[in-house]
Design a protein around this motif. Structure first.
Motif, PDB file in Angstrom:
ATOM      1  N   THR A 190      47.254  59.732  57.994  1.00  0.00           N
ATOM      2  CA  THR A 190      46.068  60.581  58.072  1.00  0.00           C
ATOM      3  C   THR A 190      46.211  61.610  59.176  1.00  0.00           C
ATOM      4  O   THR A 190      45.807  62.769  59.026  1.00  0.00           O
ATOM      5  CB  THR A 190      44.820  59.714  58.325  1.00  0.00           C
ATOM      6  N   GLN A 216      44.203  54.740  54.110  1.00  0.00           N
ATOM      7  CA  GLN A 216      43.121  55.396  53.381  1.00  0.00           C
ATOM      8  C   GLN A 216      42.989  54.917  51.938  1.00  0.00           C
ATOM      9  O   GLN A 216      42.111  55.379  51.213  1.00  0.00           O
ATOM     10  CB  GLN A 216      43.331  56.909  53.372  1.00  0.00           C
ATOM     11  N   LEU A 221      38.084  62.252  51.765  1.00  0.00           N
ATOM     12  CA  LEU A 221      38.794  61.883  52.984  1.00  0.00           C
ATOM     13  C   LEU A 221      38.177  62.582  54.182  1.00  0.00           C
ATOM     14  O   LEU A 221      37.883  63.774  54.141  1.00  0.00           O
ATOM     15  CB  LEU A 221      40.262  62.290  52.845  1.00  0.00           C
ATOM     16  N   THR A 258      37.574  57.114  54.452  1.00  0.00           N
ATOM     17  CA  THR A 258      36.984  57.778  53.297  1.00  0.00           C
ATOM     18  C   THR A 258      35.495  57.511  53.320  1.00  0.00           C
ATOM     19  O   THR A 258      35.052  56.394  53.563  1.00  0.00           O
ATOM     20  CB  THR A 258      37.585  57.252  51.987  1.00  0.00           C
TER      21      THR A 258
END
Length: 424
Positions: free
Chosen positions: A4, A35, A64, A71
């Motif tokens: 991320t 994620q 996201l 999320t």
């Protein structure tokens, strides 16, 4: 392994293409394990997903968020979080699209060319008469929202507010807003939906002559619920304004940054359409869209479980060198200029693509016809930080008029238009 942090790094938000190039060289599909997300960057892999809407649902479940590192569910209280058009699946999507398809056909859009010119020309002439300035605030952010408002039958005087609301809707899914900022934006989106709902109700008794009437009738006969009708309008305004604003900015930047391109277009205006197509390929207005798997599936050797989130990165697939020669360069003679994914493909091909192309082609044609030279005032353009959209925040141009005695601008109301908020 993709993280991320890499997706949301400042460098990647400003210029994602080095990251995209690296990811593509490693694999077509990457897993962001923290994620529960699969990121698709290869051209063929994106094409495979788009060809199978039964497995890869477009329903909007979550987006996201790099600020929180998670999320986050996206729900709009006033609309019930309903999925329509871009986020609906067959058979509902087929019915939704059929309601508005004819209004955005190539033939229907061509009939708007004179009105597009009436919006563009005074703004462009004013900017030229002033020797240049911010193309985004003067032209790119002003015209598309007025155009979509006109097609829908909304009051032109509400355009600035519509643009502000559109920005708030984009902020909700930007991926970079704090939870507090998302909450504020959602409140604005509820106001946006309430406004559109009121105009939807009014169109039953007082037809506007625009697309509002079509959606109102669909609500009246039960084809759509009122919440679906309202969200339908939210999507049309937001996506219609956002994608075209981005394209207008990119097209002008490419022309201003490359004297050889500018020279060729002046000598052969028939290539303006090719320039616009390269602009939308090189800088996809939406960086990508999400899908959700409805069953376990294998994509390019990667096993994906049911209920997984999949992000299709148009901007990465559009520069796949197995499909595009010299993919990071402008080529006005590409043999298949429209095979990119910026407008999607298949059942979810962007319904406003013809309109966006028309507005961009006319903007560049008018800009070139009224100038002898177009240059960038600053070497490094600045983009709005977002994982979802790719839009210039500002584009300062220096413009040399082709008219010895510039006529007074016919419109001065765009002075400083939207200098805050979107500033697009």
């Amino acid at each position: 392994m993709l993280t991320t942090r890499e997706l949301f790094a400042d460098d990647a938000l400003h210029d994602p293409y080095p990251l995209f190039d690296r990811l593509r060289s490693e694999a077509s599909v990457h897993v962001v394990e923290d994620q529960h997300l699969y990121v698709v960057v290869g051209y063929d892999a994106v094409r495979e997903v788009l060809a199978d809407p039964g497995t890869f649902s477009s329903n909007l479940v979550a987006v996201l968020n790099g600020d929180s590192g998670a999320t986050a569910e996206v729900q709009v209280a006033d609309t019930g979080g309903v999925d329509v058009l871009a986020t609906s699946d067959p058979p509902e999507h087929t019915a939704h699209r059929s309601l508005v398809q004819s209004r955005f056909s190539r033939r229907a859009v061509q009939e708007w060319e004179q009105f597009v010119d009436e919006l563009l020309e005074p703004r462009i002439r004013k900017l030229i008469d002033e020797g240049g300035g911010d193309w985004m605030s003067a032209v790119a952010s002003s015209v598309p929202v007025r155009m979509i408002g006109k097609i829908m039958g909304l009051p032109d005087g509400d355009s600035e507010q519509l643009a502000a609301w559109s920005d708030e809707a984009i902020a909700v899914v930007s991926g970079v807003a704090s939870p507090e900022r998302v909450g504020e934006a959602l409140t604005s989106v509820i106001d946006f939906a309430r406004y559109l709902g009121e105009h939807l109700d009014a169109a039953i008794e007082h037809p506007t002559g625009g697309l509002l009437d079509t959606i109102a009738l669909a609500v009246a006969d039960g084809t759509l619920t009122r919440d679906q009708g309202t969200m339908f309008l939210v999507q049309l305004v937001t996506a219609g304004a956002e994608s075209t604003t981005s394209l207008l900015g990119t097209a002008a930047r490419l022309v201003a940054a490359d004297p050889s391109v500018q020279t060729r277009l002046r000598a052969d205006p028939d290539h303006i359409a090719a320039l616009v197509e390269e602009a939308v390929r090189l800088e996809s207005p939406f960086r990508g869209h999400f899908r959700t798997t409805t069953r376990p599936v294998t994509l390019c050797g990667v096993s994906i479980e049911k209920g997984a989130r999949v992000m299709l990165l148009w901007g990465a697939s559009n520069r796949d060198d197995t499909v595009f020669d010299h993919p990071s360069e402008i080529d006005l003679d590409r043999p298949q200029p429209r095979v990119h994914h910026s407008f999607g493909r298949g059942i979810h091909f962007c319904i406003g693509a013809h309109l966006a192309r028309l507005e961009a082609c006319r903007a560049i044609a008018l800009l070139l016809s009224h100038t002898t030279e177009i240059t960038l005032a600053a070497p490094e353009p600045h983009y709005v930080p977002s994982l979802v959209v790719r839009r210039l925040a500002q584009l300062d141009l220096v413009l040399t008029s082709s008219h010895p005695n510039p006529s007074p601008s016919r419109e001065t109301s765009t002075q400083g238009a939207r200098s805050t908020g979107r500033n697009r």
